[in-house]
Design a protein around this motif. Sequence first.
Motif, PDB file in Angstrom:
ATOM      1  N   HIS A  16       0.829  -1.209   0.000  1.00  0.00           N
ATOM      2  CA  HIS A  16       0.000   0.000   0.000  1.00  0.00           C
ATOM      3  C   HIS A  16       0.857   1.251   0.000  1.00  0.00           C
ATOM      4  O   HIS A  16       1.880   1.318   0.678  1.00  0.00           O
ATOM      5  CB  HIS A  16      -0.917   0.006   1.232  1.00  0.00           C
ATOM      6  N   GLU A  17       0.398   2.259  -0.767  1.00  0.00           N
ATOM      7  CA  GLU A  17       1.148   3.506  -0.841  1.00  0.00           C
ATOM      8  C   GLU A  17       0.951   4.376   0.398  1.00  0.00           C
ATOM      9  O   GLU A  17       1.858   5.062   0.835  1.00  0.00           O
ATOM     10  CB  GLU A  17       0.710   4.304  -2.065  1.00  0.00           C
ATOM     11  N   ASN A  18      -0.266   4.394   0.913  1.00  0.00           N
ATOM     12  CA  ASN A  18      -0.622   5.338   1.983  1.00  0.00           C
ATOM     13  C   ASN A  18      -0.641   4.648   3.345  1.00  0.00           C
ATOM     14  O   ASN A  18      -1.177   3.553   3.495  1.00  0.00           O
ATOM     15  CB  ASN A  18      -2.023   5.913   1.729  1.00  0.00           C
ATOM     16  N   MET A  19      -0.048   5.301   4.312  1.00  0.00           N
ATOM     17  CA  MET A  19      -0.071   4.775   5.679  1.00  0.00           C
ATOM     18  C   MET A  19      -0.390   5.902   6.656  1.00  0.00           C
ATOM     19  O   MET A  19      -0.073   7.075   6.401  1.00  0.00           O
ATOM     20  CB  MET A  19       1.271   4.111   6.032  1.00  0.00           C
ATOM     21  N   PHE A  20      -0.999   5.523   7.778  1.00  0.00           N
ATOM     22  CA  PHE A  20      -1.551   6.499   8.725  1.00  0.00           C
ATOM     23  C   PHE A  20      -1.256   6.072  10.157  1.00  0.00           C
ATOM     24  O   PHE A  20      -1.223   4.881  10.455  1.00  0.00           O
ATOM     25  CB  PHE A  20      -3.079   6.575   8.582  1.00  0.00           C
ATOM     26  N   TYR A  28      -0.316  11.597  11.944  1.00  0.00           N
ATOM     27  CA  TYR A  28       0.471  11.818  10.734  1.00  0.00           C
ATOM     28  C   TYR A  28       0.036  10.814   9.686  1.00  0.00           C
ATOM     29  O   TYR A  28      -0.469   9.744  10.012  1.00  0.00           O
ATOM     30  CB  TYR A  28       1.972  11.585  11.012  1.00  0.00           C
ATOM     31  N   PHE A  29       0.272  11.145   8.425  1.00  0.00           N
ATOM     32  CA  PHE A  29       0.119  10.152   7.380  1.00  0.00           C
ATOM     33  C   PHE A  29       1.234  10.314   6.350  1.00  0.00           C
ATOM     34  O   PHE A  29       1.918  11.334   6.310  1.00  0.00           O
ATOM     35  CB  PHE A  29      -1.279  10.187   6.750  1.00  0.00           C
ATOM     36  N   SER A  30       1.383   9.285   5.520  1.00  0.00           N
ATOM     37  CA  SER A  30       2.435   9.263   4.517  1.00  0.00           C
ATOM     38  C   SER A  30       1.866   8.682   3.234  1.00  0.00           C
ATOM     39  O   SER A  30       1.221   7.633   3.256  1.00  0.00           O
ATOM     40  CB  SER A  30       3.609   8.408   5.001  1.00  0.00           C
ATOM     41  N   TYR A  31       2.106   9.351   2.110  1.00  0.00           N
ATOM     42  CA  TYR A  31       1.584   8.878   0.832  1.00  0.00           C
ATOM     43  C   TYR A  31       2.679   8.287  -0.054  1.00  0.00           C
ATOM     44  O   TYR A  31       2.425   7.868  -1.180  1.00  0.00           O
ATOM     45  CB  TYR A  31       0.841   9.995   0.089  1.00  0.00           C
ATOM     46  N   ASP A  32       3.898   8.268   0.481  1.00  0.00           N
ATOM     47  CA  ASP A  32       4.989   7.681  -0.294  1.00  0.00           C
ATOM     48  C   ASP A  32       6.197   7.561   0.626  1.00  0.00           C
ATOM     49  O   ASP A  32       6.271   8.215   1.681  1.00  0.00           O
ATOM     50  CB  ASP A  32       5.316   8.551  -1.503  1.00  0.00           C
ATOM     51  N   MET A  55       7.909  10.558   2.432  1.00  0.00           N
ATOM     52  CA  MET A  55       6.954  11.664   2.439  1.00  0.00           C
ATOM     53  C   MET A  55       6.070  11.551   3.666  1.00  0.00           C
ATOM     54  O   MET A  55       5.695  10.448   4.091  1.00  0.00           O
ATOM     55  CB  MET A  55       6.081  11.631   1.182  1.00  0.00           C
ATOM     56  N   LYS A  56       5.730  12.700   4.249  1.00  0.00           N
ATOM     57  CA  LYS A  56       4.860  12.707   5.419  1.00  0.00           C
ATOM     58  C   LYS A  56       4.048  13.981   5.429  1.00  0.00           C
ATOM     59  O   LYS A  56       4.481  15.016   4.914  1.00  0.00           O
ATOM     60  CB  LYS A  56       5.674  12.579   6.698  1.00  0.00           C
ATOM     61  N   GLU A  57       2.890  13.894   6.029  1.00  0.00           N
ATOM     62  CA  GLU A  57       2.009  15.049   6.185  1.00  0.00           C
ATOM     63  C   GLU A  57       1.472  15.055   7.603  1.00  0.00           C
ATOM     64  O   GLU A  57       1.131  13.996   8.146  1.00  0.00           O
ATOM     65  CB  GLU A  57       0.825  14.960   5.219  1.00  0.00           C
ATOM     66  N   LYS A  58       1.359  16.231   8.197  1.00  0.00           N
ATOM     67  CA  LYS A  58       0.775  16.338   9.526  1.00  0.00           C
ATOM     68  C   LYS A  58      -0.724  16.082   9.458  1.00  0.00           C
ATOM     69  O   LYS A  58      -1.399  16.499   8.520  1.00  0.00           O
ATOM     70  CB  LYS A  58       1.041  17.727  10.106  1.00  0.00           C
ATOM     71  N   GLY A  59      -1.195  15.408  10.496  1.00  0.00           N
ATOM     72  CA  GLY A  59      -2.629  15.239  10.641  1.00  0.00           C
ATOM     73  C   GLY A  59      -3.191  16.313  11.548  1.00  0.00           C
ATOM     74  O   GLY A  59      -2.712  17.452  11.563  1.00  0.00           O
ATOM     75  N   ASP A  60      -4.166  15.939  12.355  1.00  0.00           N
ATOM     76  CA  ASP A  60      -4.841  16.912  13.215  1.00  0.00           C
ATOM     77  C   ASP A  60      -4.105  17.190  14.526  1.00  0.00           C
ATOM     78  O   ASP A  60      -4.255  18.263  15.106  1.00  0.00           O
ATOM     79  CB  ASP A  60      -6.248  16.408  13.531  1.00  0.00           C
ATOM     80  N   ILE A  61      -3.325  16.224  15.001  1.00  0.00           N
ATOM     81  CA  ILE A  61      -2.673  16.379  16.310  1.00  0.00           C
ATOM     82  C   ILE A  61      -1.202  15.931  16.243  1.00  0.00           C
ATOM     83  O   ILE A  61      -0.790  15.005  16.935  1.00  0.00           O
ATOM     84  CB  ILE A  61      -3.416  15.606  17.425  1.00  0.00           C
TER      85      ILE A  61
END
Lengths: 117, 111
Positions: free
Chosen positions: A29-33, A47-51, A54-60
């Motif tokens: 899977h590409e996306n992980m949370f 946090y989540f990651s689409y690759d 790569m990482k993106e902040k979530g809500d907290i």
Amino acid sequence: DVKVTQSSRYLVKRTGEKVFLECVQDMDHENMFWYRQDPGLGLRLIYFSYDVKMKEKGDIPEGYSVSREKKERFSLILESASTNQTSMYLCASTPRGLAGENSHEQYFGPGTRLTVT
Amino acid sequence: QKEVEQDPGPLSVPEGAIVSLNCTYSNSAFQYFMWYRQYSRKGPELLMYTYSSGNKEDGRFTAQVDKSSKYISLFIRDSQPSDSATYLCAMPSGGYQKVTFGTGTKLQVIP
């Protein structure tokens, strides 16, 4: 069957310790949370990651960091554990389709119940 | 106001009863609605999903969406003790499939 595994089911750490929570998925899977789940607050995205890398902040995201060096593995790091980080931590993954569309179905691991004393 | 509101319960019913679980939401952009089931000490798993208003049936489970009222329901017919779990409604949004979850309703079906 998709399998998402988490390194520990139960963990007890002391305040100030650095804590690593590991998550591995075996379906490419590409996306992980990473979520935390607390009574009355439900699931909240950290946090989540689409690759890879790569990482993106979530809500907290405050107090947490993540690492994704390989596609199948997504790590959550508590730099200096505090008592308010006592919670159930859930990892999830989803695939991305050939046309780039994201599946909304999230496959969850069994969770890690972390207690910080 | 939370984007998704769900009564936490607990809800206790006798075996064989019809169960109604509900969520309300405030974001009109939500177009896709999911129900997850979470057994004790396990991660959530997808139970049902639907895109549109109206009903969707799968065995003993029926998902109902009313977009005009921003209200979704999950009905369980002939409830069984094995249905005892926490049920979470969920709605995806955002480019990377961010999902907003309800807080979950804990259901206990008494034999």
